[in-house]
Design a protein around this motif. Structure first.
Motif: not given
Lengths: 347, 290, 308
Positions: B212-234
């Motif tokens: 992640x630190x090499x690939x992204x400035x911003x991270x979105x996390x998808x839960x196993x319930x297929x919803x977005x649960x986090x959005x922010x810096x790595x």
């Protein structure tokens, strides 16, 4: 069942290419209409799949081994026209890219394994399977019967193609130029081995592979359950044309025997052709002199004339019997299964 | 690169999606992708991140909600029509997880030529582009090679080259480093870094948290319930162990230090999850049913 | 992790095994060998420069030349022209440095198989003609509907017929192999592209060949896994079931790959119309190759007519 180069004369392999050319274009036109052009990869993958199926060896009784052709399986899964294209491509890859030979015979090999086999198999399978669900026992048996009938039909045609060689191509002294075995040898040799052994391998692999797929992939859509399979009207028309072909093919042999008394098939001189058709196109006169250079006037079989007729008659009888036997078997099986299913519903 | 820094490239609004006859695979997902951003989608297997990339590439279409590219909604009809369809295909490149599926041409050269030829460019222009792209990725020696004979790292680079030859401004990357050896992995990361500094927008789906630190400035996390649960810096996202535990990206792990047994959350980081090598197929993705 | 069951712990006593039998492996090994050879042919990489002039010729020229010669061979009737054709094919293979491990199996298997198949054709009962060597004499008579021949003998006509067939099939096989061995499959496809074959067809053929390598590898894995676990023969019935399950597994992969490839193509702008790279122009040597092949074919046909 692959015929190598050198066993068929140009009088046979050139017409085979001629028959295949419109069939290929027809098949691709049909596929274009029934499945989106974007599904081009499916054709390619199906061809590669057919090639791989031919590599699965199964031991046969007696210490040898054999492999399934897979044409009927592809027809059941993707439809008979898809099988025409996929199996043709697999055969082309084998002949051209791997150098396995059969380049001139490619047309004939495609005719037997990519047309006769998937359609004979598909037709049998559709008649027996009816509208039974994908995983049912009836469909399973129908696929086995399709594999068996398909591979035997292809073997019969292969036998006929090989067996007519000594009838139509002989050197001036009457010696056969290509496959020297007549219909009386080639057809039974092909038919017996396929009826007794190889047919069962094809039947088993077709049915068991289908059963495996139905078990592991419950959502599997077979060709006749999607738009790719022909409609029942199309099926009836197909059945009629197959029957017509079966009746006509011995007729062509009778014709050969009839005119073959004078000249071998495919070698009508310009004079005889003009006598037959009543006129002679001017271009043909020039063409015929070119044509005759590499295709010399093979001497008539002479005293063999009687045997030509005899073999022709033999073929007519055997083909008629074969078609009748297959038809009867299919009908009996179908009757049996419909009754069983009705009983099943009642119970 | 076309477009100005900061403009909205993709706008995803309340997207719900399911493959035919299968349970829901994305449930009410909304976010924006801005020009020049490096975005990572993370989530456990089957959380829907790969599917989301397919939707962004206009390969499948959401059942509910909408996705817009530069303000135009992505629908089948819009994508089939010129000039939007070809322009979208040229501007947005998709690096598939399975390189074997992406490299479908007989030789590397044909592979690079495929996209440009679809755009209707002249043969001379296509040849010029192929030459430059191969040189850029230092794979000129592979030009006449057969894709099936390449190593996993080489395949990935050829697949990337087949996208770059079209001069895209957005790259969608599906598990780009999966199955690569450490050397190929760092080489690929270097290339992606260089592309980003030249203004490309990168959207990466991965479950490899070390990257992640090499690939992204911003991270979105998808839960196993297929919803977005986090959005922010790595960093803050990776520090939120409770959330990462909840979406099954890490697991509590007990082990022994000397005589002391203790339990602590553990980032179960497996760089090479697909150990079977380059020719092995990954069939964990749900197949689209027509 | 849960505790290991007793039989998985180190030092557990092994269960007694069935005695290993080699026959179980022979067929598997043979199939695996064939698959390995096919894969290595498919992923064969370009040869170094200067390995035989035939290799560097344009694939279209080679395709035309080889097909022309094979077609001419099927028209030949005399033993001498056929032998000349076979000698030419072998000489060219040697000149092009076709490796012996590729040439020899074909050059042994094809003549042997045709000879075995055509042995009955040397007899008077198939080919007719005066007897040369009498094998069997009987009083004749009938066996059911069949009439037994009075004499079974090898005839000169029969030998000519069989010899012609063996020479012709071998020469054709040698020429086909020469084409395949000196031309990488990918380049041969490029050759088809400009010989009037529709581009969509070339694309599908190329893709079939591309994914053949992938599917063969998964079939190879199935066979290897089987080989690693097989101890004794399992019988024809179960062999068939195993092969069918393998075929089914390969089909599933076929379909998932087809779906993935379709998406990959659409993603790069494919809308249904196939566009391919234009192949390179013909050079003088390519024309020369085709002209030479045509001249040889014509020469052989004329020789054949003269001798007849």
């Amino acid at each position: 069942m692959h015929i190598p180069d050198g066993y068929l004369g140009p009088q046979t392999y050139l017409p085979a290419w001629g028959v295949m050319a419109p069939l290929w274009s027809w098949a691709s036109a049909r596929l274009k209409r029934t499945l989106s052009v974007r599904r081009l990869p499916m054709m390619a993958l199906a061809a590669a799949f057919t090639f791989v199926v031919m590599m699965f060896n199964v031991p046969l009784p007696g210490g040898t081994s054999g492999h399934a052709v897979g044409s009927v399986l592809v027809a059941v899964l993707l439809g008979p026209w898809a099988a025409v294209v996929a199996v043709s491509l697999a055969l082309a890859v084998q002949a051209l890219l791997f150098g396995d030979g059969g380049i001139t015979a490619l047309g004939a090999n495609c005719l037997t394994m990519a047309v006769v086999m998937p359609f004979a198999g598909w037709w049998t399978y559709r008649l027996l399977a009816g509208s039974s669900p994908a995983g049912s026992r009836r469909r399973w048996v129908a696929a086995a019967a399709g594999g068996y009938v398909g591979v035997n039909a292809a073997a019969l045609v292969t036998g006929v193609l090989l067996g007519i060689q000594p009838l139509i191509a002989r050197d001036p002294s009457g010696r056969p130029l290509y496959c020297p075995f007549g219909l009386g040898v080639a057809v039974p040799a092909m038919a017996v081995s396929h009826l007794l052994v190889i047919g069962f391998v094809e039947a088993a692999v077709t049915a068991l592979a289908l059963a495996y797929l139905a078990r592991t992939e419950p959502g599997l859509a077979l060709a006749d359950q999607t738009a790719e399979g022909p409609s029942s009207r199309g099926l009836r028309r197909l059945g009629l044309s197959v029957a017509a072909l079966a009746l006509l093919s011995p007729l062509s042999l009778v014709l050969v025997a009839r005119f073959g008394g004078g000249t071998a098939w495919g070698e009508w001189s310009a004079g005889e052709l003009s006598r037959l058709t009543g006129y002679l196109p001017s271009g043909f006169q020039r063409l015929s002199s070119l044509w005759r250079a590499p295709l010399p006037d093979y001497g008539p079989p002479g005293a063999e004339g009687v045997s030509v007729v005899a073999q022709g008659v033999w073929y007519v009888v055997s083909a008629a019997l074969g078609v009748a036997a297959i038809g009867a078997a299919v009908l009996v099986l179908r009757r049996l299964f419909t009754r069983k299913e009705r009983d099943g519903h009642a119970a | 690169m076309s477009g100005s820094q900061g403009e909205t490239v993709f706008a995803v609004e309340a997207v719900r999606f399911a493959y035919a006859g299968q349970p829901l695979c994305l449930d009410g997902v909304s976010f924006d992708v801005r020009r020049g951003e490096r975005l990572a989608l993370v989530g456990a297997n089957g959380s829907g991140k790969s599917t989301l990339l397919h939707l962004l590439n206009g390969l499948f279409f959401p059942g509910e909600g909408r996705i817009a590219y530069l303000g135009s909604p992505l629908t089948e009809a819009v994508l089939d029509a010129a000039p939007f369809g070809p322009r979208f295909r040229q501007e947005v490149g998709f690096l598939f997880q399975n390189s074997d599926a992406q490299l479908f041409c007989p030789t590397v050269e044909d592979e690079l030529a495929f996209g440009p030829l679809q755009m209707g460019w002249t043969q001379a222009e296509v040849f010029r582009r192929i030459e430059d792209t191969l040189a850029l990725l230092e794979i000129s020696r592979l030009r006449g090679r057969f894709p099936a004979g390449l190593s996993a790292g080489e395949k990935k680079r050829v697949a990337l080259a087949s996208l770059l030859v079209l001069a895209p401004s957005v790259l969608l990357l599906d598990e780009p480093t999966a199955g690569l050896d450490p050397r190929s992995q760092s080489l690929l990361l270097e290339i992606l870094e260089a592309l980003h500094t030249r203004g490309l927008t990168l959207v990466t789906a991965t479950h490899d948290l070390t990257l992640l630190p090499h690939l992204a400035d911003r991270v979105l996390v998808l839960s196993e319930e297929h919803r977005l649960v986090a959005d922010g810096e790595p960093e803050p996202v990776l520090a939120d162990t409770e959330m990462l535990l909840a979406v099954n990206l890490i697991h509590a792990h007990s082990h022994r230090h000397g005589r002391l047994v203790h339990t602590h959350p553990h980032q179960h980081v497996v760089a090479h999850e697909h150990v079977h090598g380059h020719h092995h197929e990954h069939e964990d993705q749900a197949e689209p049913k027509k | 992790m849960a505790t290991l069951p007793e039989w998985l712990r180190p030092g557990a006593r092994p269960v007694s095994l069935l005695p290993q039998r080699a026959t179980a492996h022979r067929l598997l090994r043979r199939t695996l060998g064939a698959m390995g050879r096919s894969i290595s042919l498919l992923v064969r990489e370009p040869d170094g420069p200067g390995v035989g002039a035939l290799r560097t010729a344009d694939p279209r020229a080679k395709l035309l030349a080889a097909v022309g010669l094979i077609v001419a061979t099927t028209f030949l009737r005399g033993l001498l022209p056929l032998a000349a054709c076979l000698a030419l094919a072998l000489a060219l293979s040697a000149a092009a440095k076709v490796p012996g491990r590729r040439l020899l199996p074909v050059m042994i298997a094809v003549p042997l198989a045709s000879t075995a198949l055509l042995l009955p054709a040397t007899l008077n009962i198939v080919s007719g003609g005066p007897p040369l060597l009498v094998l069997w004499r009987s009083a004749g008579g009938a066996f059911g509907p069949w009439r037994l021949p009075e004499v079974v003998a090898v005839t000169a006509d029969g030998l000519l017929v069989a010899g012609r067939m063996v020479l012709r099939t071998t020469a054709c096989a040698a020429l086909a192999l020469l084409l395949a061995a000196t031309t990488r499959p990918q380049r041969l496809l490029g050759g088809l592209r400009s010989l009037g074959v529709p581009q969509a067809f070339v694309m599908v053929l190329a893709m079939a060949e591309r994914y053949l390598a992938v599917l063969l590898r998964s079939a190879q894995e199935l066979h290897l896994a089987r080989l690693a676990r097989s101890v004794a023969p399992i019988g024809v019935r179960r062999e068939e079931a195993w092969a069918a399950a393998g075929v089914g597994a390969v089909f599933r992969r076929t379909r998932s790959l087809a779906d993935a490839v379709t998406l990959a193509m659409v993603s790069r702008g494919f809308t249904g119309e196939v566009r391919l790279l234009r192949p390179a122009c013909w050079r003088r040597t390519d024309w020369l190759l085709v002209a030479a092949a045509a001249a040889v074919a014509a020469g052989l046909l004329i020789l054949d007519r003269r001798l007849a």
